[in-house]
Enzyme design. Structure first.
Site, mmCIF file in Angstrom:
data_model
loop_
_atom_site.group_PDB
_atom_site.id
_atom_site.type_symbol
_atom_site.label_atom_id
_atom_site.label_comp_id
_atom_site.label_asym_id
_atom_site.label_seq_id
_atom_site.Cartn_x
_atom_site.Cartn_y
_atom_site.Cartn_z
ATOM 1 N NE ARG A 89 -9.038 8.473 -9.518
ATOM 2 C CZ ARG A 89 -7.866 7.977 -9.082
ATOM 3 N NH1 ARG A 89 -6.799 8.011 -9.832
ATOM 4 N NH2 ARG A 89 -7.795 7.436 -7.885
ATOM 5 N NE ARG A 128 -2.964 2.147 -0.690
ATOM 6 C CZ ARG A 128 -3.527 2.342 -1.885
ATOM 7 N NH1 ARG A 128 -3.081 1.676 -2.932
ATOM 8 N NH2 ARG A 128 -4.522 3.176 -2.046
ATOM 9 N NE ARG A 134 -2.514 7.332 -1.135
ATOM 10 C CZ ARG A 134 -3.036 6.820 -2.236
ATOM 11 N NH1 ARG A 134 -2.359 5.918 -2.942
ATOM 12 N NH2 ARG A 134 -4.219 7.201 -2.648
ATOM 13 N NE ARG A 146 -8.827 7.238 -2.250
ATOM 14 C CZ ARG A 146 -7.836 6.515 -1.732
ATOM 15 N NH1 ARG A 146 -7.703 6.421 -0.417
ATOM 16 N NH2 ARG A 146 -6.985 5.907 -2.517
HETATM 17 P P1 AMP Z 1 -4.577 7.346 -6.510
HETATM 18 O O1 AMP Z 1 -3.172 7.301 -6.028
HETATM 19 O O2 AMP Z 1 -4.703 6.994 -7.968
HETATM 20 O O3 AMP Z 1 -5.533 6.555 -5.655
HETATM 21 O O4 AMP Z 1 -5.050 8.866 -6.412
HETATM 22 C C1 AMP Z 1 -5.108 9.541 -5.166
HETATM 23 C C2 AMP Z 1 -5.919 10.823 -5.299
HETATM 24 O O5 AMP Z 1 -5.296 11.688 -6.270
HETATM 25 C C3 AMP Z 1 -7.341 10.655 -5.804
HETATM 26 O O6 AMP Z 1 -8.257 10.312 -4.757
HETATM 27 C C4 AMP Z 1 -7.619 12.036 -6.386
HETATM 28 O O7 AMP Z 1 -7.849 12.981 -5.362
HETATM 29 C C5 AMP Z 1 -6.280 12.374 -7.026
HETATM 30 N N1 AMP Z 1 -6.208 11.878 -8.432
HETATM 31 C C6 AMP Z 1 -5.355 10.926 -8.921
HETATM 32 N N2 AMP Z 1 -5.563 10.728 -10.227
HETATM 33 C C7 AMP Z 1 -6.592 11.550 -10.574
HETATM 34 C C8 AMP Z 1 -7.292 11.792 -11.781
HETATM 35 N N3 AMP Z 1 -6.992 11.117 -12.924
HETATM 36 N N4 AMP Z 1 -8.279 12.719 -11.774
HETATM 37 C C9 AMP Z 1 -8.581 13.401 -10.658
HETATM 38 N N5 AMP Z 1 -7.985 13.227 -9.476
HETATM 39 C C10 AMP Z 1 -6.990 12.302 -9.417
#
Ligand code: AMP
Length: 191
Positions: A89, A128, A134, A146
């Site tokens: 990311r 969702r 969540r 985000r």
């Molecule tokens: P996601 O399920 O991929 O939408 O991730 C949910 C949250 O987890 C994100 O908004 C970040 O706070 C954290 N997160 C997930 N993957 C990463 C990553 N590769 N780098 C930093 N934070 C992450």
């Protein structure tokens, strides 16, 4: 080894499509978001550290995220390949992933981005949020944050792989099956 990065903004359908890809290509699925949620639900020190960032819609620091990712990859020495979902990311994460895979004698075969417009994404995530449990899916301001962070920190990762001839994007609108078709065609076009 076929290592894929499934890319796109939050709510673009990465998790849904990852489930299809792992089955079809026999890959190990690594979602850093799922890993953080698992750590949080077990109230581990890593989960406690990640929690505040996630609740605010911010990225967990690279040092923490990269270390967790590396541990997970190293647990699968016999994998036929990985599908990375929600990682990398940031550019430092992409560089760390490349270094890790190089040390294993392999590389990213391709990054595939699911293209979905911003308003569609906001609506999908809020929907969702009604069932996902969540906290970061429930509040529109957090969802928009985000997306803003995706644009500033994460979108450059696409350019990073595109400059290596590894960036691909597909239309992320349509039925699950239609998108899966497009993804398969792209995966099969990778050298
Ligand atoms: P996601 O399920 O991929 O939408 O991730 C949910 C949250 O987890 C994100 O908004 C970040 O706070 C954290 N997160 C997930 N993957 C990463 C990553 N590769 N780098 C930093 N934070 C992450």
């Amino acid at each position: 080894m076929t290592n894929l990065v499934l890319f796109g903004p939050p709510g673009s359908g990465k998790g849904t499509q990852a489930a299809f890809l792992i089955e079809k290509y026999n890959l190990i699925h690594i979602s850093t978001g799922d890993l953080f949620r698992y750590e949080m639900s077990n109230d581990t020190p890593l989960g406690q550290e990640a929690k505040a960032y996630m609740a605010k819609g911010e990225l967990v620091p690279d040092s923490v995220t990269i270390g967790m990712l590396r541990n997970k990859v190293e647990k699968h020495p016999d994998a036929q390949g990985f599908i990375f979902d929600g990682f990398p990311r940031t550019i430092p994460q992409a560089e760390a992933l490349d270094a890790l895979l190089t040390s294993m004698g392999t590389e990213v075969a391709g990054l595939i981005s699911l293209d979905v417009g911003e308003e569609e994404i906001v609506q999908r995530i809020l929907l969702r949020g009604q069932t996902s449990g969540r906290a970061d899916d429930n509040d529109e301001a957090t969802v928009r944050k985000r997306i803003a962070i995706y644009k500033s920190e994460t979108a450059p990762v696409f350019d990073y792989y595109q400059s290596k001839g590894k960036g691909h994007s597909i239309n992320g609108l349509g039925t699950i099956e239609e998108i899966a078709e497009r993804l398969s065609a792209t995966v099969e076009s990778l050298s």
